[in-house]
Design a protein around this motif. Structure first.
Motif, PDB file in Angstrom:
ATOM      1  N   LEU A  48       0.826  -1.204   0.000  1.00 49.77           N
ATOM      2  CA  LEU A  48       0.000   0.000   0.000  1.00 49.77           C
ATOM      3  C   LEU A  48       0.864   1.260   0.000  1.00 49.77           C
ATOM      4  N   GLN A  49       1.970   1.232   0.731  1.00 50.96           N
ATOM      5  CA  GLN A  49       2.851   2.388   0.772  1.00 50.96           C
ATOM      6  C   GLN A  49       3.461   2.642  -0.599  1.00 50.96           C
ATOM      7  N   TRP A  50       3.830   1.569  -1.319  1.00 52.68           N
ATOM      8  CA  TRP A  50       4.374   1.745  -2.668  1.00 52.68           C
ATOM      9  C   TRP A  50       3.343   2.380  -3.595  1.00 52.68           C
ATOM     10  N   SER A  51       2.097   1.949  -3.498  1.00 55.77           N
ATOM     11  CA  SER A  51       1.037   2.530  -4.318  1.00 55.77           C
ATOM     12  C   SER A  51       0.846   4.002  -3.988  1.00 55.77           C
ATOM     13  N   SER A  52       0.851   4.329  -2.705  1.00 53.54           N
ATOM     14  CA  SER A  52       0.656   5.717  -2.298  1.00 53.54           C
ATOM     15  C   SER A  52       1.820   6.597  -2.762  1.00 53.54           C
ATOM     16  N   GLU A  53       3.043   6.109  -2.653  1.00 49.07           N
ATOM     17  CA  GLU A  53       4.195   6.881  -3.092  1.00 49.07           C
ATOM     18  C   GLU A  53       4.161   7.119  -4.596  1.00 49.07           C
ATOM     19  N   THR A  54       3.685   6.140  -5.364  1.00 53.21           N
ATOM     20  CA  THR A  54       3.575   6.315  -6.815  1.00 53.21           C
ATOM     21  C   THR A  54       2.558   7.401  -7.152  1.00 53.21           C
ATOM     22  N   ILE A  55       1.434   7.401  -6.461  1.00 57.94           N
ATOM     23  CA  ILE A  55       0.410   8.416  -6.703  1.00 57.94           C
ATOM     24  C   ILE A  55       0.946   9.794  -6.318  1.00 57.94           C
ATOM     25  N   CYS A  56       1.684   9.880  -5.201  1.00 56.00           N
ATOM     26  CA  CYS A  56       2.273  11.159  -4.796  1.00 56.00           C
ATOM     27  C   CYS A  56       3.255  11.668  -5.846  1.00 56.00           C
ATOM     28  N   SER A  57       4.006  10.756  -6.460  1.00 59.76           N
ATOM     29  CA  SER A  57       5.002  11.179  -7.441  1.00 59.76           C
ATOM     30  C   SER A  57       4.357  11.799  -8.673  1.00 59.76           C
ATOM     31  N   VAL A  58       3.249  11.254  -9.149  1.00 63.94           N
ATOM     32  CA  VAL A  58       2.609  11.822 -10.340  1.00 63.94           C
ATOM     33  C   VAL A  58       1.880  13.115 -10.009  1.00 63.94           C
ATOM     34  N   MET A  59       1.518  13.311  -8.743  1.00 62.14           N
ATOM     35  CA  MET A  59       0.894  14.562  -8.321  1.00 62.14           C
ATOM     36  C   MET A  59       1.933  15.585  -7.849  1.00 62.14           C
ATOM     37  N   HIS A  60       3.210  15.194  -7.832  1.00 63.63           N
ATOM     38  CA  HIS A  60       4.311  16.065  -7.418  1.00 63.63           C
ATOM     39  C   HIS A  60       4.166  16.527  -5.967  1.00 63.63           C
ATOM     40  N   VAL A  61       3.578  15.701  -5.137  1.00 59.70           N
ATOM     41  CA  VAL A  61       3.392  16.033  -3.724  1.00 59.70           C
ATOM     42  C   VAL A  61       4.423  15.258  -2.899  1.00 59.70           C
ATOM     43  N   PRO A  62       5.215  15.909  -2.053  1.00 62.24           N
ATOM     44  CA  PRO A  62       6.137  15.177  -1.175  1.00 62.24           C
ATOM     45  C   PRO A  62       5.365  14.193  -0.307  1.00 62.24           C
ATOM     46  N   PRO A  63       5.779  12.933  -0.233  1.00 65.16           N
ATOM     47  CA  PRO A  63       5.004  11.919   0.501  1.00 65.16           C
ATOM     48  C   PRO A  63       4.742  12.282   1.958  1.00 65.16           C
ATOM     49  N   TYR A  64       5.696  12.955   2.613  1.00 66.14           N
ATOM     50  CA  TYR A  64       5.502  13.254   4.031  1.00 66.14           C
ATOM     51  C   TYR A  64       4.351  14.232   4.249  1.00 66.14           C
ATOM     52  N   LYS A  65       3.939  14.953   3.214  1.00 66.88           N
ATOM     53  CA  LYS A  65       2.822  15.888   3.342  1.00 66.88           C
ATOM     54  C   LYS A  65       1.493  15.170   3.537  1.00 66.88           C
ATOM     55  N   VAL A  66       1.404  13.912   3.121  1.00 69.11           N
ATOM     56  CA  VAL A  66       0.168  13.136   3.275  1.00 69.11           C
ATOM     57  C   VAL A  66       0.363  11.987   4.246  1.00 69.11           C
ATOM     58  N   GLY A  67       1.403  12.070   5.074  1.00 63.56           N
ATOM     59  CA  GLY A  67       1.598  11.077   6.129  1.00 63.56           C
ATOM     60  C   GLY A  67       2.250   9.796   5.683  1.00 63.56           C
ATOM     61  N   ILE A  68       3.002   9.825   4.582  1.00 69.23           N
ATOM     62  CA  ILE A  68       3.687   8.626   4.087  1.00 69.23           C
ATOM     63  C   ILE A  68       5.188   8.824   4.265  1.00 69.23           C
ATOM     64  N   GLY A  69       5.843   7.855   4.856  1.00 63.46           N
ATOM     65  CA  GLY A  69       7.281   7.951   5.042  1.00 63.46           C
ATOM     66  C   GLY A  69       7.645   8.890   6.175  1.00 63.46           C
TER      67      GLY A  69
END
Length: 357
Positions: A183-204
């Protein structure tokens, strides 16, 4: 418009662009042909059209909320069209979700399978085995009986099996059990295409450096800057702004640094005569102070009069003696600023007179 505040309007604009790749803004004009309202349209109700001569039109279907009655075709001058990722046509944008489709689908499937597993008391499926041959009807009867009495909320109960029938639970491998990692890998991929740093949405993990401004600048430059600048440009061109006017969204609050760093920067700006005291006070929400509208500087920092200053002074009707007197006064003030008082200056004058004798 009549049903959205400024913040809701901008939020709807950005959401439409990110989720659908296109934002269509319909202009409302009064009797003077002046734009008095802007309405964000549903992308499903708008279709770009191109005439044979290359002119662009937009077909808008019925939309009661935005006061569009029957389907109508309007020229491009009545629509502000903000779009992104025009992969297939210059007038048709594509959402970033298009690039994250597989990752998003995987994440949804993982969550759906997890729901089904936990609905079964976190117990994976199993196999009923019989010592001899059984008919298809008997197998279906045993399967149905087991699912009704020993799955879902009934899982974990006591089962009575006869005629040598045994139940063997299927084991879950360690790889299959790494749901959180997948699930974390999926979330990080979505963050990358939205150009949002993962820590901004509680990931990593959060970055190690303790600098609020750097984190906000990173978020602004990666995710928000292009969206904000596109809105500003679309409004400028769509509303026919003059060259001397334009739209600028206020991002000071977003880029605001921590209190200690902000105070240090403002203090150095006032000391260096870059900011006036009142300009610095405005940044920290303080009332202006009397006499603080101009930058402050020490007298020793005043440059001497050069040839250009003398020519400018002469051109304003000042004599050479006047300019010389002004230069001497500035030098005297610089001397006082260097730590000497009037008495010291007087003593120095007496020494010069003695030497002259």
């Amino acid at each position: 418009n009549h049903y959205q505040t400024r913040i809701q309007f901008l939020e709807h604009w950005v959401l439409s662009k990110l989720l659908r790749g296109n934002t269509y803004i319909l202009k409302k004009r009064d009797d003077r042909n002046v734009v008095v309202g802007l309405y964000v349209l549903d992308p499903d109700r708008v279709k770009p059209l191109v005439a044979d001569n290359g002119d662009i039109y937009y077909e808008i279907h019925k939309d009661e909320l935005n006061r569009v009655g029957d389907p109508v075709v309007v020229p491009a001058s009545e629509i502000i069209h903000d779009r992104m990722n025009c992969l297939f046509h210059p007038l048709v944008g594509v959402s970033p979700i298009f690039a994250a489709g597989l990752a998003a689908t995987q994440g949804l499937n993982i969550q759906q399978n997890s729901v089904a597993l936990f609905r079964n008391a976190s117990t994976p499926g199993g196999i009923l085995t019989a010592p001899g041959n059984i008919t298809q009807e008997e197998a279906l009867r045993l399967k149905t009986l087991w699912e009704q009495n020993h799955s879902g909320k009934n899982a974990g109960g006591v089962a009575f099996l006869g005629n040598g029938v045994e139940y063997k639970q299927m084991a879950m491998s360690a790889v299959d059990a790494q749901v959180i990692d997948q699930l974390q890998w999926s979330s990080e991929t979505i963050c990358s295409v939205m150009h949002v740093p993962p820590y901004k949405v509680g990931i990593g993990e959060m970055p190690k450096y303790d600098n609020v401004q750097s984190l906000n600048v990173e978020y602004y430059s990666q995710a928000l800057q292009i969206l904000i600048e596109c809105i500003e440009l679309c409004l400028d061109e769509g509303l026919g702004m003059a060259e001397t006017k334009g739209t600028e969204l206020d991002v000071k609050a977003l880029l605001r640094m921590d209190a200690q760093s902000q105070m240090k920067v403002l203090t150095e700006g006032v000391k260096g005569s870059v900011l006036s005291p009142n300009e610095a006070r405005v940044e920290i929400d303080r009332e202006p102070a009397e006499g603080g509208d101009s930058p402050l500087s020490q007298q020793r920092s005043v440059p001497p009069l050069g040839r250009g200053d003398r020519r400018a002074g002469l051109g304003q009707g000042l004599s050479v003696d006047d300019l010389g007197g002004a230069h001497a006064e500035m030098a005297r003030l610089a001397t006082l600023g260097g730590g000497k008082d009037v008495a010291d200056e007087a003593d120095a004058g007496d020494v010069e007179r003695d030497v002259g004798r």
